[in-house]
Enzyme design. Structure first.
Site, PDB file in Angstrom:
ATOM      1  N   TYR A   1     -37.942  27.013  33.524  1.00 32.08           N
ATOM      2  CA  TYR A   1     -37.744  28.235  34.314  1.00 32.08           C
ATOM      3  C   TYR A   1     -36.607  28.038  35.316  1.00 32.08           C
ATOM      4  O   TYR A   1     -36.586  27.071  36.078  1.00 32.08           O
ATOM      5  CB  TYR A   1     -39.025  28.661  35.046  1.00 32.08           C
ATOM      6  CG  TYR A   1     -40.129  29.139  34.109  1.00 32.08           C
ATOM      7  CD1 TYR A   1     -39.879  29.399  32.764  1.00 32.08           C
ATOM      8  CD2 TYR A   1     -41.416  29.342  34.572  1.00 32.08           C
ATOM      9  CE1 TYR A   1     -40.886  29.822  31.913  1.00 32.08           C
ATOM     10  CE2 TYR A   1     -42.434  29.776  33.730  1.00 32.08           C
ATOM     11  CZ  TYR A   1     -42.153  30.008  32.397  1.00 32.08           C
ATOM     12  OH  TYR A   1     -43.148  30.431  31.551  1.00 32.08           O
TER      13      TYR A   1
ATOM     14  N   ARG B   1     -43.669  25.323  23.664  1.00 29.62           N
ATOM     15  CA  ARG B   1     -43.622  25.838  22.281  1.00 29.62           C
ATOM     16  C   ARG B   1     -43.656  24.620  21.365  1.00 29.62           C
ATOM     17  O   ARG B   1     -43.103  23.583  21.706  1.00 29.62           O
ATOM     18  CB  ARG B   1     -42.339  26.638  22.020  1.00 29.62           C
ATOM     19  CG  ARG B   1     -42.293  27.960  22.749  1.00 29.62           C
ATOM     20  CD  ARG B   1     -41.010  28.749  22.456  1.00 29.62           C
ATOM     21  NE  ARG B   1     -41.033  30.010  23.212  1.00 29.62           N
ATOM     22  CZ  ARG B   1     -41.582  31.124  22.788  1.00 29.62           C
ATOM     23  NH1 ARG B   1     -42.106  31.175  21.576  1.00 29.62           N
ATOM     24  NH2 ARG B   1     -41.578  32.214  23.538  1.00 29.62           N
TER      25      ARG B   1
HETATM   26  P1  NAP Z   1     -44.815  40.884  33.369  1.00 26.03           P
HETATM   27  O1  NAP Z   1     -45.849  41.077  34.421  1.00 26.03           O
HETATM   28  O2  NAP Z   1     -45.061  41.393  32.005  1.00 26.03           O
HETATM   29  O3  NAP Z   1     -43.428  41.476  33.867  1.00 26.03           O
HETATM   30  C1  NAP Z   1     -42.983  41.273  35.179  1.00 26.03           C
HETATM   31  C2  NAP Z   1     -41.717  42.084  35.387  1.00 26.03           C
HETATM   32  O4  NAP Z   1     -42.082  43.472  35.509  1.00 26.03           O
HETATM   33  C3  NAP Z   1     -40.989  41.686  36.659  1.00 26.03           C
HETATM   34  O5  NAP Z   1     -39.593  41.707  36.418  1.00 26.03           O
HETATM   35  C4  NAP Z   1     -41.387  42.792  37.618  1.00 26.03           C
HETATM   36  O6  NAP Z   1     -40.388  43.066  38.588  1.00 26.03           O
HETATM   37  C5  NAP Z   1     -41.466  43.976  36.670  1.00 26.03           C
HETATM   38  N1  NAP Z   1     -42.246  45.084  37.235  1.00 26.03           N
HETATM   39  C6  NAP Z   1     -41.780  46.362  37.359  1.00 26.03           C
HETATM   40  N2  NAP Z   1     -42.696  47.135  37.936  1.00 26.03           N
HETATM   41  C7  NAP Z   1     -43.778  46.369  38.207  1.00 26.03           C
HETATM   42  C8  NAP Z   1     -45.045  46.629  38.790  1.00 26.03           C
HETATM   43  N3  NAP Z   1     -45.386  47.841  39.221  1.00 26.03           N
HETATM   44  N4  NAP Z   1     -45.922  45.621  38.903  1.00 26.03           N
HETATM   45  C9  NAP Z   1     -45.603  44.386  38.469  1.00 26.03           C
HETATM   46  N5  NAP Z   1     -44.389  44.061  37.895  1.00 26.03           N
HETATM   47  C10 NAP Z   1     -43.490  45.054  37.764  1.00 26.03           C
HETATM   48  O7  NAP Z   1     -44.627  39.313  33.330  1.00 26.03           O
HETATM   49  P2  NAP Z   1     -43.406  38.297  33.009  1.00 26.03           P
HETATM   50  O8  NAP Z   1     -42.638  38.061  34.264  1.00 26.03           O
HETATM   51  O9  NAP Z   1     -42.664  38.709  31.807  1.00 26.03           O
HETATM   52  O10 NAP Z   1     -44.270  37.008  32.655  1.00 26.03           O
HETATM   53  C11 NAP Z   1     -45.315  36.580  33.529  1.00 26.03           C
HETATM   54  C12 NAP Z   1     -45.466  35.097  33.478  1.00 26.03           C
HETATM   55  O11 NAP Z   1     -45.825  34.699  32.165  1.00 26.03           O
HETATM   56  C13 NAP Z   1     -44.202  34.283  33.780  1.00 26.03           C
HETATM   57  O12 NAP Z   1     -43.927  34.170  35.159  1.00 26.03           O
HETATM   58  C14 NAP Z   1     -44.582  32.966  33.185  1.00 26.03           C
HETATM   59  O13 NAP Z   1     -45.444  32.239  34.057  1.00 26.03           O
HETATM   60  C15 NAP Z   1     -45.346  33.389  31.934  1.00 26.03           C
HETATM   61  N6  NAP Z   1     -44.495  33.382  30.727  1.00 26.03           N
HETATM   62  C16 NAP Z   1     -44.749  32.435  29.802  1.00 26.03           C
HETATM   63  C17 NAP Z   1     -44.025  32.402  28.619  1.00 26.03           C
HETATM   64  C18 NAP Z   1     -44.339  31.351  27.602  1.00 26.03           C
HETATM   65  O14 NAP Z   1     -43.602  31.202  26.618  1.00 26.03           O
HETATM   66  N7  NAP Z   1     -45.411  30.615  27.778  1.00 26.03           N
HETATM   67  C19 NAP Z   1     -43.010  33.350  28.377  1.00 26.03           C
HETATM   68  C20 NAP Z   1     -42.779  34.320  29.347  1.00 26.03           C
HETATM   69  C21 NAP Z   1     -43.535  34.339  30.514  1.00 26.03           C
HETATM   70  P3  NAP Z   1     -40.638  42.714  40.153  1.00 26.03           P
HETATM   71  O15 NAP Z   1     -40.544  41.224  40.270  1.00 26.03           O
HETATM   72  O16 NAP Z   1     -39.506  43.414  40.830  1.00 26.03           O
HETATM   73  O17 NAP Z   1     -41.973  43.255  40.572  1.00 26.03           O
END
Ligand code: NAP
Length: 304
Positions: free
Chosen positions: A61, A134
């Site tokens: 990350y 992965r």
């Molecule tokens: P998500 O919760 O699906 O998306 C978050 C994104 O949505 C952020 O950019 C956020 O922006 C935006 N967003 C817009 N409106 C929102 C609202 N009302 N409430 C909340 N978020 C809003 O999660 P993600 O960031 O894609 O992934 C979450 C976590 O999953 C990562 O941090 C990581 O720990 C994990 N992950 C793991 C893998 C893997 O391969 N294992 C891959 C991807 C992610 P703002 O920040 O401006 O709120």
């Protein structure tokens, strides 16, 4: 019969006995925007103060295609240097096994060095949950298992998880592990429902693994739905959210948490108010009718 589905308030991390919050916070986007350690600490506080104790990061990350590998871990390490007492309040999860730009290396020598490097960046003696990010197709699962077991024996990691593994890959790694897997981390959201029917969640229940859902809002797509199907899912969630006085994102977390596998959604927001808001998902009540209505919208067709 329209009784509410039960959502437990607390969770254990697989069979480890380690207590975790039923909702997690992720740091994929933590090192973006040149955040200072003091600003980063505010996000960590927002999660912990809302009762969200499972914090998920990864060595990759911060990597944006040009560099930055390790930056999210380093930033958290700086926060922990500023406020060492925060370490006691969190269950710290990280991941390794990908070496960008050429992916995937879980050979014994690389993986052992990756664990040491994560510990150095995080300023920690141990990682509570170490996940293979992965699967590396070119390393025998027996070799991966031995490296991870050695790291547990050395006290460098406490428990082991796998992310983006197929059910067969989980079974193979678990077969060789002395310290068996406690968690899995697939992508799951109201826009990404393959896990519900491809056996991954059934396997998690059978093996007692905690399933963490990455990108529970589809990486933000659920907040700005583009296709007709995505708009239908959002609209169904909005209807339930309105009835229960929560936002669409909270309804999405709640929907995942109502599954009997005990899915732990990983909030991806890096906004203090949105992180704290996530904890409202615990207040939601789900009837079978409401839960299946979201599933049907996500499937894009009626159930048989
Ligand atoms: P998500 O919760 O699906 O998306 C978050 C994104 O949505 C952020 O950019 C956020 O922006 C935006 N967003 C817009 N409106 C929102 C609202 N009302 N409430 C909340 N978020 C809003 O999660 P993600 O960031 O894609 O992934 C979450 C976590 O999953 C990562 O941090 C990581 O720990 C994990 N992950 C793991 C893998 C893997 O391969 N294992 C891959 C991807 C992610 P703002 O920040 O401006 O709120």
């Amino acid at each position: 019969m329209n009784a509410s589905l039960k959502v437990p308030r607390g969770r254990l991390l697989g069979s480890s006995g380690i207590a975790i919050s039923p909702i997690a916070w992720g740091m994929w986007r933590f090192a973006e925007d040149g955040r200072s350690p003091a600003e980063a600490a505010r996000l960590v506080h927002a999660a912990l103060d809302a009762g969200i104790t499972l914090l998920d990061t990864a060595d990759i990350y911060g990597f944006n295609g040009h560099g930055g590998f390790g930056e999210a871990e380093s930033l958290l390490g700086k926060v922990l240097k500023l406020e060492p007492e925060l370490r006691e309040r969190m269950v710290l999860a990280s991941k390794g096994g990908i070496t960008p730009p050429l992916p995937y290396n879980q050979s014994a020598s690389y993986l052992a060095s990756a664990i040491d490097a994560s510990l150095r960046r995080l300023n920690c003696a141990t990682i509570d949950l170490y996940q293979i990010h992965r699967p590396d197709i070119l390393t025998h699962p027996q070799e991966v298992a031995r490296t991870l077991d050695d790291a547990v024996a050395a006290g460098k990691i406490r428990t082991i998880g796998a992310s983006n593994f197929t059910t067969a890959q989980i079974e193979a790694l678990n077969h060789f592990l002395g310290h068996e897997l406690v968690a899995t981390q697939p992508e799951i959201s109201p826009l990404r429902i393959t896990c519900f029917e491809n056996g991954e969640l059934d396997q998690a229940m059978r093996l007692g693994l905690t399933p963490f859902a990455w990108s529970p809002l589809g990486g933000g797509a659920l907040l700005a739905p583009k296709s007709a199907r995505d708009r239908a899912v959002a609209s169904q969630l909005d209807q339930i959210a309105k009835e229960q006085g929560v936002s669409r994102s909270v309804a999405a977390y709640g929907w995942l948490m109502a599954h009997p596998a005990g899915i732990v959604p990983i909030i991806g927001s890096q906004n203090t108010a949105r992180i704290a808001e996530g904890a409202q998902a615990l207040t939601m009540q789900w009837t079978r009718q409401d839960w299946y209505a979201v599933l049907v919208a996500a499937r894009g067709e009626e159930l048989p």
